[in-house]
Design a protein around this motif. Structure first.
Motif, short mmCIF file in Angstrom:
data_model
loop_
_atom_site.label_atom_id
_atom_site.label_comp_id
_atom_site.label_asym_id
_atom_site.label_seq_id
_atom_site.Cartn_x
_atom_site.Cartn_y
_atom_site.Cartn_z
N MET A 222 0.86 -1.18 0.00
CA MET A 222 0.00 0.00 0.00
C MET A 222 0.90 1.23 0.00
SD MET A 222 -3.13 0.69 2.61
CE MET A 222 -4.66 0.98 1.79
N ILE A 223 0.50 2.26 -0.75
CA ILE A 223 1.31 3.47 -0.85
C ILE A 223 0.52 4.70 -0.42
CG2 ILE A 223 2.84 2.64 -2.67
CD1 ILE A 223 1.01 4.27 -4.66
N SER A 224 1.26 5.72 0.00
CA SER A 224 0.66 7.02 0.24
C SER A 224 0.46 7.71 -1.10
CB SER A 224 1.58 7.88 1.11
OG SER A 224 1.77 7.28 2.36
N VAL A 225 -0.66 8.39 -1.24
CA VAL A 225 -0.97 9.12 -2.48
C VAL A 225 -1.19 10.58 -2.13
CG1 VAL A 225 -2.57 9.37 -4.41
CG2 VAL A 225 -2.02 7.08 -3.53
N LYS A 226 -0.38 11.44 -2.72
CA LYS A 226 -0.56 12.88 -2.52
C LYS A 226 -1.62 13.34 -3.51
CE LYS A 226 2.22 17.10 -2.16
NZ LYS A 226 1.20 18.02 -2.40
N LYS A 227 -2.79 13.59 -3.00
CA LYS A 227 -3.89 13.99 -3.87
C LYS A 227 -3.64 15.41 -4.38
CE LYS A 227 -7.08 11.66 -4.43
NZ LYS A 227 -7.28 10.66 -5.49
N THR A 228 -3.91 15.60 -5.65
CA THR A 228 -3.70 16.89 -6.29
C THR A 228 -5.05 17.58 -6.50
OG1 THR A 228 -3.80 15.87 -8.48
CG2 THR A 228 -1.63 16.07 -7.47
N THR A 229 -4.99 18.70 -7.15
CA THR A 229 -6.23 19.39 -7.52
C THR A 229 -7.00 18.49 -8.48
OG1 THR A 229 -5.06 21.48 -7.37
CG2 THR A 229 -7.16 21.50 -8.54
N PRO A 230 -8.30 18.36 -8.30
CA PRO A 230 -9.08 17.50 -9.21
C PRO A 230 -8.94 17.94 -10.67
CG PRO A 230 -10.41 18.16 -7.33
CD PRO A 230 -9.13 18.95 -7.25
N LEU A 231 -9.07 17.00 -11.55
CA LEU A 231 -9.11 17.30 -12.97
C LEU A 231 -10.14 18.39 -13.21
CD1 LEU A 231 -8.18 16.22 -15.85
CD2 LEU A 231 -10.30 14.89 -15.80
N LYS A 232 -9.78 19.44 -13.93
CA LYS A 232 -10.67 20.60 -14.11
C LYS A 232 -12.02 20.19 -14.69
CE LYS A 232 -10.95 25.24 -16.10
NZ LYS A 232 -12.37 25.13 -16.32
N ASP A 233 -12.01 19.35 -15.71
CA ASP A 233 -13.28 18.94 -16.32
C ASP A 233 -14.15 18.17 -15.33
OD1 ASP A 233 -12.52 20.15 -18.66
OD2 ASP A 233 -12.03 18.29 -19.71
N PHE A 234 -13.53 17.37 -14.47
CA PHE A 234 -14.26 16.63 -13.44
C PHE A 234 -14.87 17.61 -12.44
CE2 PHE A 234 -14.38 14.69 -9.21
CZ PHE A 234 -15.10 13.53 -9.44
N ALA A 235 -14.06 18.55 -11.96
CA ALA A 235 -14.55 19.54 -10.98
C ALA A 235 -15.67 20.39 -11.59
CB ALA A 235 -13.40 20.43 -10.51
N GLY B 175 1.03 5.24 -11.50
CA GLY B 175 0.80 4.10 -12.39
C GLY B 175 0.54 2.77 -11.69
N VAL B 176 0.42 2.81 -10.35
CA VAL B 176 0.17 1.57 -9.61
C VAL B 176 -1.07 1.71 -8.75
CG1 VAL B 176 2.63 0.97 -9.58
CG2 VAL B 176 1.63 2.16 -7.62
N SER B 177 -1.61 0.57 -8.34
CA SER B 177 -2.73 0.57 -7.40
C SER B 177 -2.27 1.15 -6.07
CB SER B 177 -3.23 -0.86 -7.18
OG SER B 177 -4.04 -0.92 -6.02
N ALA B 178 -3.07 2.03 -5.51
CA ALA B 178 -2.76 2.60 -4.19
C ALA B 178 -2.86 1.54 -3.10
CB ALA B 178 -3.71 3.75 -3.88
N TYR B 179 -3.61 0.49 -3.35
CA TYR B 179 -3.86 -0.54 -2.34
C TYR B 179 -2.86 -1.70 -2.44
CZ TYR B 179 -8.40 1.85 -2.64
OH TYR B 179 -9.40 2.78 -2.70
N THR B 180 -2.68 -2.24 -3.64
CA THR B 180 -1.85 -3.44 -3.82
C THR B 180 -0.46 -3.13 -4.36
OG1 THR B 180 -2.52 -3.86 -6.10
CG2 THR B 180 -3.92 -4.77 -4.35
N GLU B 181 -0.30 -1.97 -4.98
CA GLU B 181 0.93 -1.52 -5.62
C GLU B 181 1.23 -2.24 -6.94
OE1 GLU B 181 4.35 -0.35 -3.23
OE2 GLU B 181 3.23 -0.96 -1.45
N GLU B 182 0.30 -3.02 -7.43
CA GLU B 182 0.48 -3.64 -8.74
C GLU B 182 0.40 -2.58 -9.82
OE1 GLU B 182 -1.28 -7.97 -9.14
OE2 GLU B 182 -2.81 -6.57 -8.46
N PRO B 183 1.18 -2.73 -10.90
CA PRO B 183 1.03 -1.81 -12.03
C PRO B 183 -0.40 -1.90 -12.57
CG PRO B 183 3.04 -3.10 -12.25
CD PRO B 183 2.26 -3.70 -11.11
N LEU B 184 -0.96 -0.75 -12.94
CA LEU B 184 -2.34 -0.71 -13.42
C LEU B 184 -2.41 -0.96 -14.92
CD1 LEU B 184 -3.45 2.35 -11.31
CD2 LEU B 184 -4.27 0.00 -11.04
N SER B 185 -3.41 -1.71 -15.32
CA SER B 185 -3.63 -2.00 -16.74
C SER B 185 -4.89 -1.27 -17.20
CB SER B 185 -3.76 -3.50 -16.97
OG SER B 185 -4.89 -4.00 -16.27
N GLY B 186 -5.21 -1.41 -18.48
CA GLY B 186 -6.34 -0.70 -19.06
C GLY B 186 -7.68 -1.07 -18.47
N ASP B 187 -7.80 -2.26 -17.87
CA ASP B 187 -9.11 -2.65 -17.32
C ASP B 187 -9.30 -2.21 -15.88
OD1 ASP B 187 -7.38 -4.41 -16.07
OD2 ASP B 187 -8.63 -6.18 -16.39
#
Length: 198
Positions: free
Chosen positions: A1-14, A51-63
């Protein structure tokens, strides 16, 4: 598990959340004004997580999918809260989907959030790839670490084997400097494991 520094939300999302005042998560998927909004949002979250899961730390794929750390059916007011959103893989055996099938609202008092704490201090790794509660924690923090390992099933044999493989590779590169090892291991995921071994 990793720490994630959350940034400003994507403008289009906000903008979408502010303008549309969506009531259901599905509204993000079926937005006619911005049909790629879900994918763009996911891409920004993946970047936040390196590029990895915040929970498992596995590299993330397209699905991979966007997960609500605090489940939206339990915490509907957090459905569009950027700090509650992480990307994870699709395994039913560990990670976000495992957590969502097994957690109750009261359990969140024990669950460690990647966005709210220095997550890495809670866990250690054995040479065989097993994740364990770090030594030296207070009794409360040790209880939270153990609960988080269980809630995400981070002891799943596939995760343990992948971590063991990463650890073996680090030892195979022992003639390299720590920075060269980090560079060689980039893309393999499990960066807290790499840092723990180094």
């Amino acid at each position: 598990m990793i720490s994630v520094k959350k940034t400003t939300p994507l403008k289009d999302f906000a903008d979408f959340v502010r303008r549309e005042n969506p009531q259901k998560w599905e509204d993000l998927h079926h937005n006619k004004k911005s049909p790629n909004l879900y994918h763009d949002t996911k891409a920004r979250l993946v970047d936040e997580q390196g590029g990895v899961s915040a929970y498992t730390e596995e590299p993330l794929s397209g699905d991979a999918h966007i997960d609500h750390f605090r489940k939206r059916d339990l915490f509907p007011n957090l459905t569009f809260d950027w700090n509650n959103l992480f990307v994870d893989g699709m395994s039913e055996s560990y990670g976000a989907r495992f957590k969502d099938k097994n957690i109750k609202k009261g359990d969140y008092a024990l669950l460690i959030s990647p966005a709210e704490e220095n997550v890495e201090r809670f866990f250690s790794y054995m040479q065989n790839g097993e994740i364990v509660v770090a030594e030296g924690l207070s009794a409360d923090d040790a209880k939270r670490a153990a609960f988080t390992i269980k809630a995400f099933n981070l002891t799943d044999s596939r995760l343990t084997a992948r971590r063991a493989s990463v650890i073996k590779s680090i030892y195979d590169y022992s003639d390299l400097s720590p920075n060269d090892i980090r560079a060689a291991m980039q893309g393999q995921g499990f960066r807290s494991v790499v840092e723990s071994v180094l």
